[in-house]
Design a protein around this motif. Structure first.
Motif, PDB file in Angstrom:
ATOM      1  N   ARG A  90       0.815  -1.215   0.000  1.00 28.63           N
ATOM      2  CA  ARG A  90       0.000   0.000   0.000  1.00 28.63           C
ATOM      3  C   ARG A  90       0.848   1.264   0.000  1.00 28.63           C
ATOM      4  N   ILE A  91       1.993   1.221   0.655  1.00 35.05           N
ATOM      5  CA  ILE A  91       2.839   2.422   0.708  1.00 35.05           C
ATOM      6  C   ILE A  91       3.920   2.402  -0.374  1.00 35.05           C
ATOM      7  N   GLY A  92       3.928   1.358  -1.207  1.00 38.09           N
ATOM      8  CA  GLY A  92       4.884   1.288  -2.305  1.00 38.09           C
ATOM      9  C   GLY A  92       6.279   0.882  -1.898  1.00 38.09           C
ATOM     10  N   PHE A  93       6.419   0.297  -0.700  1.00 40.68           N
ATOM     11  CA  PHE A  93       7.736  -0.110  -0.211  1.00 40.68           C
ATOM     12  C   PHE A  93       8.127  -1.493  -0.719  1.00 40.68           C
ATOM     13  N   SER A  94       7.170  -2.217  -1.259  1.00 39.06           N
ATOM     14  CA  SER A  94       7.424  -3.594  -1.683  1.00 39.06           C
ATOM     15  C   SER A  94       8.221  -3.675  -2.980  1.00 39.06           C
ATOM     16  N   ASN A  95       8.102  -2.655  -3.817  1.00 35.25           N
ATOM     17  CA  ASN A  95       8.710  -2.726  -5.150  1.00 35.25           C
ATOM     18  C   ASN A  95       9.096  -1.319  -5.609  1.00 35.25           C
ATOM     19  N   PRO A  96       9.958  -0.634  -4.866  1.00 36.27           N
ATOM     20  CA  PRO A  96      10.220   0.783  -5.148  1.00 36.27           C
ATOM     21  C   PRO A  96      10.969   1.003  -6.462  1.00 36.27           C
ATOM     22  N   ILE A  97      10.875   2.230  -6.930  1.00 38.82           N
ATOM     23  CA  ILE A  97      11.519   2.645  -8.178  1.00 38.82           C
ATOM     24  C   ILE A  97      12.748   3.471  -7.829  1.00 38.82           C
ATOM     25  N   ASN A  98      13.886   3.132  -8.424  1.00 43.36           N
ATOM     26  CA  ASN A  98      15.092   3.935  -8.224  1.00 43.36           C
ATOM     27  C   ASN A  98      15.688   4.317  -9.581  1.00 43.36           C
ATOM     28  N   LYS A  99      16.826   4.942  -9.547  1.00 36.89           N
ATOM     29  CA  LYS A  99      17.445   5.409 -10.788  1.00 36.89           C
ATOM     30  C   LYS A  99      17.715   4.256 -11.750  1.00 36.89           C
ATOM     31  N   GLN A 100      18.159   3.130 -11.222  1.00 37.72           N
ATOM     32  CA  GLN A 100      18.439   1.989 -12.092  1.00 37.72           C
ATOM     33  C   GLN A 100      17.162   1.460 -12.738  1.00 37.72           C
ATOM     34  N   THR A 101      16.055   1.519 -12.004  1.00 41.11           N
ATOM     35  CA  THR A 101      14.771   1.110 -12.580  1.00 41.11           C
ATOM     36  C   THR A 101      14.466   1.942 -13.817  1.00 41.11           C
ATOM     37  N   VAL A 102      14.676   3.248 -13.690  1.00 42.05           N
ATOM     38  CA  VAL A 102      14.394   4.159 -14.799  1.00 42.05           C
ATOM     39  C   VAL A 102      15.272   3.820 -15.999  1.00 42.05           C
ATOM     40  N   ILE A 103      16.540   3.547 -15.744  1.00 41.50           N
ATOM     41  CA  ILE A 103      17.453   3.165 -16.831  1.00 41.50           C
ATOM     42  C   ILE A 103      16.980   1.873 -17.496  1.00 41.50           C
ATOM     43  N   ASP A 104      16.553   0.921 -16.676  1.00 41.83           N
ATOM     44  CA  ASP A 104      16.099  -0.369 -17.211  1.00 41.83           C
ATOM     45  C   ASP A 104      14.829  -0.234 -18.047  1.00 41.83           C
ATOM     46  N   CYS A 105      14.044   0.804 -17.787  1.00 40.29           N
ATOM     47  CA  CYS A 105      12.829   1.031 -18.577  1.00 40.29           C
ATOM     48  C   CYS A 105      13.145   1.379 -20.030  1.00 40.29           C
ATOM     49  N   CYS A 106      14.336   1.904 -20.276  1.00 45.93           N
ATOM     50  CA  CYS A 106      14.637   2.576 -21.545  1.00 45.93           C
ATOM     51  C   CYS A 106      15.093   1.653 -22.670  1.00 45.93           C
ATOM     52  N   LYS A 107      15.203   0.366 -22.418  1.00 44.32           N
ATOM     53  CA  LYS A 107      15.563  -0.601 -23.462  1.00 44.32           C
ATOM     54  C   LYS A 107      16.842  -0.198 -24.197  1.00 44.32           C
ATOM     55  N   ASP A 108      17.817   0.289 -23.422  1.00 39.98           N
ATOM     56  CA  ASP A 108      19.150   0.640 -23.933  1.00 39.98           C
ATOM     57  C   ASP A 108      19.162   1.827 -24.894  1.00 39.98           C
ATOM     58  N   SER A 110      19.963   5.313 -25.537  1.00 35.79           N
ATOM     59  CA  SER A 110      20.812   6.259 -24.804  1.00 35.79           C
ATOM     60  C   SER A 110      20.163   7.633 -24.662  1.00 35.79           C
ATOM     61  N   GLU A 111      19.400   8.058 -25.665  1.00 36.30           N
ATOM     62  CA  GLU A 111      18.745   9.370 -25.576  1.00 36.30           C
ATOM     63  C   GLU A 111      17.723   9.390 -24.438  1.00 36.30           C
ATOM     64  N   PHE A 112      16.928   8.333 -24.347  1.00 31.07           N
ATOM     65  CA  PHE A 112      15.925   8.272 -23.285  1.00 31.07           C
ATOM     66  C   PHE A 112      16.594   8.130 -21.913  1.00 31.07           C
ATOM     67  N   ILE A 113      17.652   7.340 -21.861  1.00 30.48           N
ATOM     68  CA  ILE A 113      18.385   7.191 -20.597  1.00 30.48           C
ATOM     69  C   ILE A 113      18.920   8.541 -20.139  1.00 30.48           C
ATOM     70  N   ASN A 114      19.468   9.314 -21.058  1.00 26.69           N
ATOM     71  CA  ASN A 114      20.073  10.598 -20.691  1.00 26.69           C
ATOM     72  C   ASN A 114      19.050  11.568 -20.111  1.00 26.69           C
ATOM     73  N   ILE A 115      17.912  11.721 -20.777  1.00 25.48           N
ATOM     74  CA  ILE A 115      16.952  12.709 -20.270  1.00 25.48           C
ATOM     75  C   ILE A 115      16.287  12.225 -18.983  1.00 25.48           C
ATOM     76  N   LEU A 116      16.017  10.921 -18.884  1.00 30.19           N
ATOM     77  CA  LEU A 116      15.331  10.434 -17.681  1.00 30.19           C
ATOM     78  C   LEU A 116      16.262  10.397 -16.470  1.00 30.19           C
ATOM     79  N   THR A 117      17.541  10.130 -16.677  1.00 29.60           N
ATOM     80  CA  THR A 117      18.470  10.208 -15.543  1.00 29.60           C
ATOM     81  C   THR A 117      18.733  11.663 -15.169  1.00 29.60           C
ATOM     82  N   ASP A 118      18.681  12.548 -16.157  1.00 30.70           N
ATOM     83  CA  ASP A 118      18.767  13.982 -15.877  1.00 30.70           C
ATOM     84  C   ASP A 118      17.573  14.418 -15.024  1.00 30.70           C
ATOM     85  N   LEU A 119      16.386  13.956 -15.409  1.00 28.19           N
ATOM     86  CA  LEU A 119      15.176  14.266 -14.642  1.00 28.19           C
ATOM     87  C   LEU A 119      15.228  13.662 -13.245  1.00 28.19           C
ATOM     88  N   TRP A 120      15.822  12.478 -13.138  1.00 28.84           N
ATOM     89  CA  TRP A 120      15.833  11.775 -11.849  1.00 28.84           C
ATOM     90  C   TRP A 120      16.518  12.585 -10.752  1.00 28.84           C
TER      91      TRP A 120
END
Length: 510
Positions: A90-108, A110-120
């Motif tokens: 309920r509080i989202g502690f079971s499966n939290p999102i971190n910077k590496q999660t965001v990188i893994d979303c991007c399917k390698d 590099s452009e998406f990784i750069n802007i989303l890690t910048d946003l992170w």
């Protein structure tokens, strides 16, 4: 009535202190209605639990949260572990999102990784090294929760009021110890109950179910097949107010004997629960009745995307409502609801032109949505840390008729411009810059070369307004960004004398 007479304390350790404001047991306008809902099974026994309070022990940048919980089962170690698991979801502690999660979303990519890690880095500064994700709501509870979130009149207040209406009308009220009997806590059938069509413990809901079943058979009379799953759909949508619902649906079918008096009453109560809007009632009916047809736990990303693309054919359904409860009630990491914030984010910062390409460009879209939503909402509320990013998602003109989008004036103010994919795609586009006033705009726009994508009006060499070319017309899309430009942002005379510059030159000179 369910008796919640057993008390236990559940401690969850190591929560980022930035999460504390996000842990909600109540909504302020409904202080008697606990909203952290737990209804599960353990060893074939029904488990109902109600967290009523939480306190925190702060340890540097983390905290331990202690929840006081009442439950219907003796709190053995096994029961306590199950309750802890549910609260962590309920509080989202079971499966939290971190910077590496965001990188893994991007399917390698590099452009998406750069802007989303910048946003992170902006997210991390405000919200900590991770943000919540999990099964935020119990499966069945999530369905009325997100039906209530469909176009609420007054935002979250309306959502919570409709959710309370639904639970109090159709749920079974639990009994709490006397010192907590001011609380109203209601239980509806679990997902397993619904799959098994077992409503024996839920007499109120059973009456609703019987009414919905008849309405589903009567008014969802067409069908559409998506990947071998057939959905019953409406030939045409119900009217939008209760009076016409009574006239054209409940009253009509009652007069012909197709609905009993009880069916009529419960169908109208369902409309009432969702603020007297028959469309919300239809969305609940279709979402609920399709559990008997297609197990939501099995929906894949591919299937859902096809379902979403057929939205115009699915009368009586809301793809967004279904996306929300699949993502947050069934914890499907691949499902993303598309709203204005998501659409503008993939179109502008990510430079993606359509939903289909967006769906196919990322993994774990459900987790990515949490990142986008959090950043967009933080920007929308003018949080200082987010103020100088995502200008493209803001309205740019008086009357809020035009989003700023990717344009040289807004992008020159944005701290994500170095990694913005959308901006990179227009850097070579041409901008006509002129100290012409708005009154004389016609004189320059009519003679602008076809190669020009934007016209920027200057005041004493300070960029103030941006017009974008759309077919044969020039549309003012951004006058608000110019309010923040001062003398220090003046273009050098050498640049102004060129009259036509690239977007990249514009950005580099601001």
């Amino acid at each position: 009535m369910f008796q919640l007479n057993h008390k236990t304390e559940i401690i969850i350790k190591g929560i980022p202190i930035q999460w504390i404001p996000k842990i909600e047991l109540y909504y302020p306008d409904l202080p008697q209605f606990p909203i952290m809902y737990i209804h599960s099974q353990i060893n074939n026994n029904r488990l109902v639990a109600c967290p009523v309070s939480v306190s925190y022990e702060i340890i540097q940048d983390k905290c331990n949260a202690k929840f006081l919980v009442f439950t219907n089962l003796e709190p053995t170690a096994e029961v306590a572990d199950k309750i802890k698991e549910e609260i962590e979801n309920r509080i989202g502690f079971s499966n939290p999102i971190n910077k590496q999660t965001v990188i893994d979303c991007c399917k390698d990519n590099s452009e998406f990784i750069n802007i989303l890690t910048d946003l992170w880095q902006y997210i991390e500064k405000t919200y900590g090294p991770s943000i919540p994700y999990g099964r935020f709501y119990e499966e069945m509870f999530s369905i009325p929760r997100f039906v209530a979130a469909w176009q609420p009149k007054t935002g979250r207040q309306s959502e919570m009021r409709m959710l309370y209406n639904f639970m109090s009308k159709f749920g079974e009220e639990v009994s709490l110890p006397s010192e907590w009997n001011h609380l109203e806590y209601y239980v509806i059938p679990s997902y397993i109950d619904v799959i098994n069509k077992d409503y024996s413990d839920f007499p109120n809901f059973k009456k609703l179910y019987l009414a919905m079943k008849k309405l589903f058979e009567l008014d969802f009379s067409n069908s559409i097949t998506i990947e071998n799953v057939t959905f019953k759909v409406m030939p045409k949508a119900w009217k939008r107010n209760k009076e016409e619902f009574i006239e054209n649906v409940s009253g009509k079918y009652h007069s012909t004997g197709q609905l009993t008096e009880t069916d009529k009453y419960y169908s109208e109560m369902l409309v009432d629960a969702f603020n007297r809007h028959p469309w919300r009632a239809a969305y609940f009916i279709s979402a609920f009745m399709n559990i008997e047809n297609s197990d939501y736990r099995t929906w894949s990303k591919k299937f859902f995307n096809t379902f979403y693309e057929n939205g115009s054919k699915l009368k009586g359904y809301s793809e967004k409502v279904i996306a929300c409860f699949l993502q947050q009630g069934f914890e499907n990491e691949e499902i993303i609801p598309i709203d204005t914030w998501i659409e503008t984010f993939y179109e502008f910062p990510l430079g993606i032109s359509n939903k289909s390409d967006f769906f196919n460009s990322f993994d774990m879209l459900g987790k990515l949505e949490r990142v986008i939503w959090l950043a967009s909402q933080s920007n929308k509320t003018n949080m200082k840390n987010f103020f100088d990013i995502l200008w493209c998602q803001r309205y740019g003109t008086i009357g809020n008729s035009e989003l700023r989008g990717v344009n040289p004036l807004a992008c020159s103010l944005c701290n994500l411009s170095a990694t913005c994919v959308g901006l990179s795609k227009i850097k070579s586009s041409c901008v006509l810059i002129s100290n012409t006033t708005s009154e004389n705009f016609e004189s320059i726009s009519s003679s602008a070369p076809d190669s020009i994508s934007f016209i920027c009006l200057l005041e004493d060499n300070i960029p103030k307004k941006i017009y974008e070319k759309r077919e044969q017309n020039w549309v003012l899309i951004d006058q608000f960004s110019g309010y923040l430009k001062t003398k220090e942002d003046s273009f050098p005379k050498s640049l102004v004398s060129k009259e036509i510059i690239t977007v990249e030159e514009f950005i580099n000179n601001n």
